[in-house]
Scaffold this active site. Sequence first.
Site, PDB file in Angstrom:
ATOM      1  N   ASP A   9       0.873  -1.158   0.000  1.00 17.72           N
ATOM      2  CA  ASP A   9       0.000   0.000   0.000  1.00 17.72           C
ATOM      3  C   ASP A   9       0.921   1.222   0.000  1.00 17.72           C
ATOM      4  O   ASP A   9       2.115   1.092   0.298  1.00 17.72           O
ATOM      5  CB  ASP A   9      -0.858  -0.079   1.275  1.00 17.72           C
ATOM      6  CG  ASP A   9      -1.689   1.147   1.484  1.00 17.72           C
ATOM      7  OD1 ASP A   9      -2.433   1.521   0.566  1.00 17.72           O
ATOM      8  OD2 ASP A   9      -1.594   1.753   2.577  1.00 17.72           O
ATOM      9  N   LEU A  10       0.400   2.413  -0.321  1.00 15.02           N
ATOM     10  CA  LEU A  10       1.279   3.587  -0.402  1.00 15.02           C
ATOM     11  C   LEU A  10       1.173   4.461   0.856  1.00 15.02           C
ATOM     12  O   LEU A  10       2.097   4.507   1.679  1.00 15.02           O
ATOM     13  CB  LEU A  10       0.925   4.386  -1.665  1.00 15.02           C
ATOM     14  CG  LEU A  10       1.757   5.629  -1.937  1.00 15.02           C
ATOM     15  CD1 LEU A  10       3.221   5.300  -2.123  1.00 15.02           C
ATOM     16  CD2 LEU A  10       1.235   6.342  -3.192  1.00 15.02           C
ATOM     17  N   ASP A  11       0.010   5.093   1.011  1.00 13.99           N
ATOM     18  CA  ASP A  11      -0.159   6.005   2.145  1.00 13.99           C
ATOM     19  C   ASP A  11      -0.145   5.235   3.466  1.00 13.99           C
ATOM     20  O   ASP A  11      -0.941   4.327   3.662  1.00 13.99           O
ATOM     21  CB  ASP A  11      -1.486   6.763   1.977  1.00 13.99           C
ATOM     22  CG  ASP A  11      -1.826   7.608   3.190  1.00 13.99           C
ATOM     23  OD1 ASP A  11      -0.893   8.055   3.884  1.00 13.99           O
ATOM     24  OD2 ASP A  11      -3.021   7.810   3.450  1.00 13.99           O
ATOM     25  N   THR A  17       1.242  10.259   3.514  1.00 20.91           N
ATOM     26  CA  THR A  17       0.526  11.300   2.769  1.00 20.91           C
ATOM     27  C   THR A  17      -0.763  11.685   3.491  1.00 20.91           C
ATOM     28  O   THR A  17      -1.389  12.679   3.128  1.00 20.91           O
ATOM     29  CB  THR A  17       0.212  10.849   1.322  1.00 20.91           C
ATOM     30  OG1 THR A  17      -0.158   9.470   1.338  1.00 20.91           O
ATOM     31  CG2 THR A  17       1.390  11.029   0.411  1.00 20.91           C
ATOM     32  N   LYS A  45      -8.443   6.901   6.078  1.00 26.51           N
ATOM     33  CA  LYS A  45      -7.243   6.161   5.654  1.00 26.51           C
ATOM     34  C   LYS A  45      -7.608   4.938   4.812  1.00 26.51           C
ATOM     35  O   LYS A  45      -8.426   4.122   5.242  1.00 26.51           O
ATOM     36  CB  LYS A  45      -6.398   5.765   6.861  1.00 26.51           C
ATOM     37  CG  LYS A  45      -5.703   6.973   7.464  1.00 26.51           C
ATOM     38  CD  LYS A  45      -4.677   6.580   8.500  1.00 26.51           C
ATOM     39  CE  LYS A  45      -3.945   7.837   8.979  1.00 26.51           C
ATOM     40  NZ  LYS A  45      -3.070   7.556  10.106  1.00 26.51           N
ATOM     41  N   SER A 114      -2.473   0.594  -4.357  1.00 30.21           N
ATOM     42  CA  SER A 114      -2.962   1.759  -3.610  1.00 30.21           C
ATOM     43  C   SER A 114      -4.298   2.249  -4.137  1.00 30.21           C
ATOM     44  O   SER A 114      -4.578   2.130  -5.335  1.00 30.21           O
ATOM     45  CB  SER A 114      -1.920   2.880  -3.735  1.00 30.21           C
ATOM     46  OG  SER A 114      -2.466   4.118  -3.369  1.00 30.21           O
ATOM     47  N   ALA A 115      -5.112   2.837  -3.248  1.00 31.03           N
ATOM     48  CA  ALA A 115      -6.389   3.418  -3.666  1.00 31.03           C
ATOM     49  C   ALA A 115      -6.191   4.776  -4.330  1.00 31.03           C
ATOM     50  O   ALA A 115      -7.106   5.321  -4.945  1.00 31.03           O
ATOM     51  CB  ALA A 115      -7.286   3.587  -2.442  1.00 31.03           C
ATOM     52  N   LYS A 145     -11.102  -0.959  -1.557  1.00 28.71           N
ATOM     53  CA  LYS A 145     -10.836  -1.835  -0.419  1.00 28.71           C
ATOM     54  C   LYS A 145     -12.001  -1.661   0.565  1.00 28.71           C
ATOM     55  O   LYS A 145     -12.472  -0.538   0.709  1.00 28.71           O
ATOM     56  CB  LYS A 145      -9.527  -1.427   0.283  1.00 28.71           C
ATOM     57  CG  LYS A 145      -8.301  -1.491  -0.621  1.00 28.71           C
ATOM     58  CD  LYS A 145      -7.116  -0.783   0.062  1.00 28.71           C
ATOM     59  CE  LYS A 145      -5.950  -0.636  -0.902  1.00 28.71           C
ATOM     60  NZ  LYS A 145      -4.810   0.120  -0.360  1.00 28.71           N
ATOM     61  N   GLU A 169      -0.010  -3.341   4.642  1.00 31.13           N
ATOM     62  CA  GLU A 169      -1.127  -2.387   4.732  1.00 31.13           C
ATOM     63  C   GLU A 169      -1.175  -1.699   6.091  1.00 31.13           C
ATOM     64  O   GLU A 169      -0.862  -2.301   7.104  1.00 31.13           O
ATOM     65  CB  GLU A 169      -2.455  -3.145   4.564  1.00 31.13           C
ATOM     66  CG  GLU A 169      -3.170  -2.940   3.268  1.00 31.13           C
ATOM     67  CD  GLU A 169      -3.703  -1.535   3.013  1.00 31.13           C
ATOM     68  OE1 GLU A 169      -3.751  -0.720   3.941  1.00 31.13           O
ATOM     69  OE2 GLU A 169      -4.059  -1.273   1.865  1.00 31.13           O
ATOM     70  N   ASP A 170      -1.621  -0.430   6.090  1.00 29.10           N
ATOM     71  CA  ASP A 170      -1.770   0.285   7.365  1.00 29.10           C
ATOM     72  C   ASP A 170      -3.232   0.486   7.752  1.00 29.10           C
ATOM     73  O   ASP A 170      -3.511   0.882   8.881  1.00 29.10           O
ATOM     74  CB  ASP A 170      -1.120   1.675   7.295  1.00 29.10           C
ATOM     75  CG  ASP A 170      -1.889   2.606   6.372  1.00 29.10           C
ATOM     76  OD1 ASP A 170      -2.136   2.207   5.210  1.00 29.10           O
ATOM     77  OD2 ASP A 170      -2.263   3.702   6.809  1.00 29.10           O
TER      78      ASP A 170
HETATM   79  P1  B16 Z   1      -6.460  10.073  -3.948  1.00 35.28           P
HETATM   80  P2  B16 Z   1      -3.566   4.201   0.040  1.00 35.28           P
HETATM   81  C1  B16 Z   1      -5.360   6.164  -0.006  1.00 35.28           C
HETATM   82  O1  B16 Z   1      -4.051   5.725  -0.228  1.00 35.28           O
HETATM   83  C2  B16 Z   1      -5.387   7.096   1.206  1.00 35.28           C
HETATM   84  O2  B16 Z   1      -5.060   6.376   2.389  1.00 35.28           O
HETATM   85  C3  B16 Z   1      -6.766   7.678   1.356  1.00 35.28           C
HETATM   86  O3  B16 Z   1      -6.796   8.574   2.450  1.00 35.28           O
HETATM   87  C4  B16 Z   1      -7.145   8.408   0.056  1.00 35.28           C
HETATM   88  O4  B16 Z   1      -8.464   8.939   0.154  1.00 35.28           O
HETATM   89  C5  B16 Z   1      -7.058   7.418  -1.117  1.00 35.28           C
HETATM   90  O5  B16 Z   1      -5.739   6.889  -1.181  1.00 35.28           O
HETATM   91  C6  B16 Z   1      -7.387   8.093  -2.450  1.00 35.28           C
HETATM   92  O6  B16 Z   1      -6.383   9.030  -2.732  1.00 35.28           O
HETATM   93  O7  B16 Z   1      -7.413  11.165  -3.567  1.00 35.28           O
HETATM   94  O8  B16 Z   1      -5.027  10.523  -4.081  1.00 35.28           O
HETATM   95  O9  B16 Z   1      -6.932   9.310  -5.161  1.00 35.28           O
HETATM   96  O10 B16 Z   1      -3.477   4.053   1.534  1.00 35.28           O
HETATM   97  O11 B16 Z   1      -4.558   3.258  -0.601  1.00 35.28           O
HETATM   98  O12 B16 Z   1      -2.218   4.187  -0.634  1.00 35.28           O
HETATM   99 MG    MG Z   2      -2.751   3.154   3.405  1.00 33.53          MG
END
Ligand code: B16
Ligand code: MG
Length: 216
Positions: A9-11, A17, A45, A114-115, A145, A169-170
């Site tokens: 996962d990224l964030d 982020t 998150k 990542s989302a 997810k 994953e966090d």
């Molecule tokens: P964006 P991850 C997620 O990243 C974030 O944790 C979540 O807070 C955010 O809303 C989502 O990405 C979408 O991000 O607005 O940049 O498309 O944890 O899945 O890496």
């Molecule tokens: Mg995350």
Amino acid sequence: MKIKGCIFDLDGVIVDTAKYHYLAWKELAEKLGFNFSEKDNEKLKGVSRMHSLDILLETGKKDFDKKTKLKFAENKNKKYLEYILKMTPEEILPGVIDFLEDLQNKNIKIALGSASKNAMTILNRLKLKNYFEIVIDGTKVSKAKPDPEVFLKAAEELKVKPGECIVFEDAEAGIEAAINGKFKCVGIGSPKTLSKADYVISNFKNITFDDIIKQL
Ligand code: B16
Ligand code: MG
């Protein structure tokens, strides 16, 4: 079973982020006349952009039509990008680079799951893109997810079976997605909130691939 791939996962795993998402969402909440706390932000998150907006509006007890919501999300993203574009590789979380290099030395395949629709921009800013053979992000999936789509696509493109892959994953929704896809799963954060993961670490500092394998 032998582990052949790792999906990150990224964030919250590679970089924090969430603090920039928070600043951008908070600004929107203030414009709409309500407060949005860091505790409220925890609920966002791992959640997709539009779903995050719904949660935010619910917190402020507000409702808007779809067109207005899309405009809000677009403006929030513009603000978020202003922060993201100032990021530097120093913001990569502790131990991440050493861990990725350990995987490369052991011929373990590496993917991002990542989302975020901004994942590529972030990887490029952090100069991390070359570590990832495959990147599946919010632009490539239709189900958020805890649906396992993002991780299943990553495993398919890495050409490894879910059972041969570890997901890092966090977020609780992300851990559930990994479980739903029948992946091995390592939580990054607190064992209390991520109790469904196979193993939990607080970060990658001084952690090797072998340390993880021993626990699964
Ligand atoms: P964006 P991850 C997620 O990243 C974030 O944790 C979540 O807070 C955010 O809303 C989502 O990405 C979408 O991000 O607005 O940049 O498309 O944890 O899945 O890496
Ligand atoms: Mg995350």
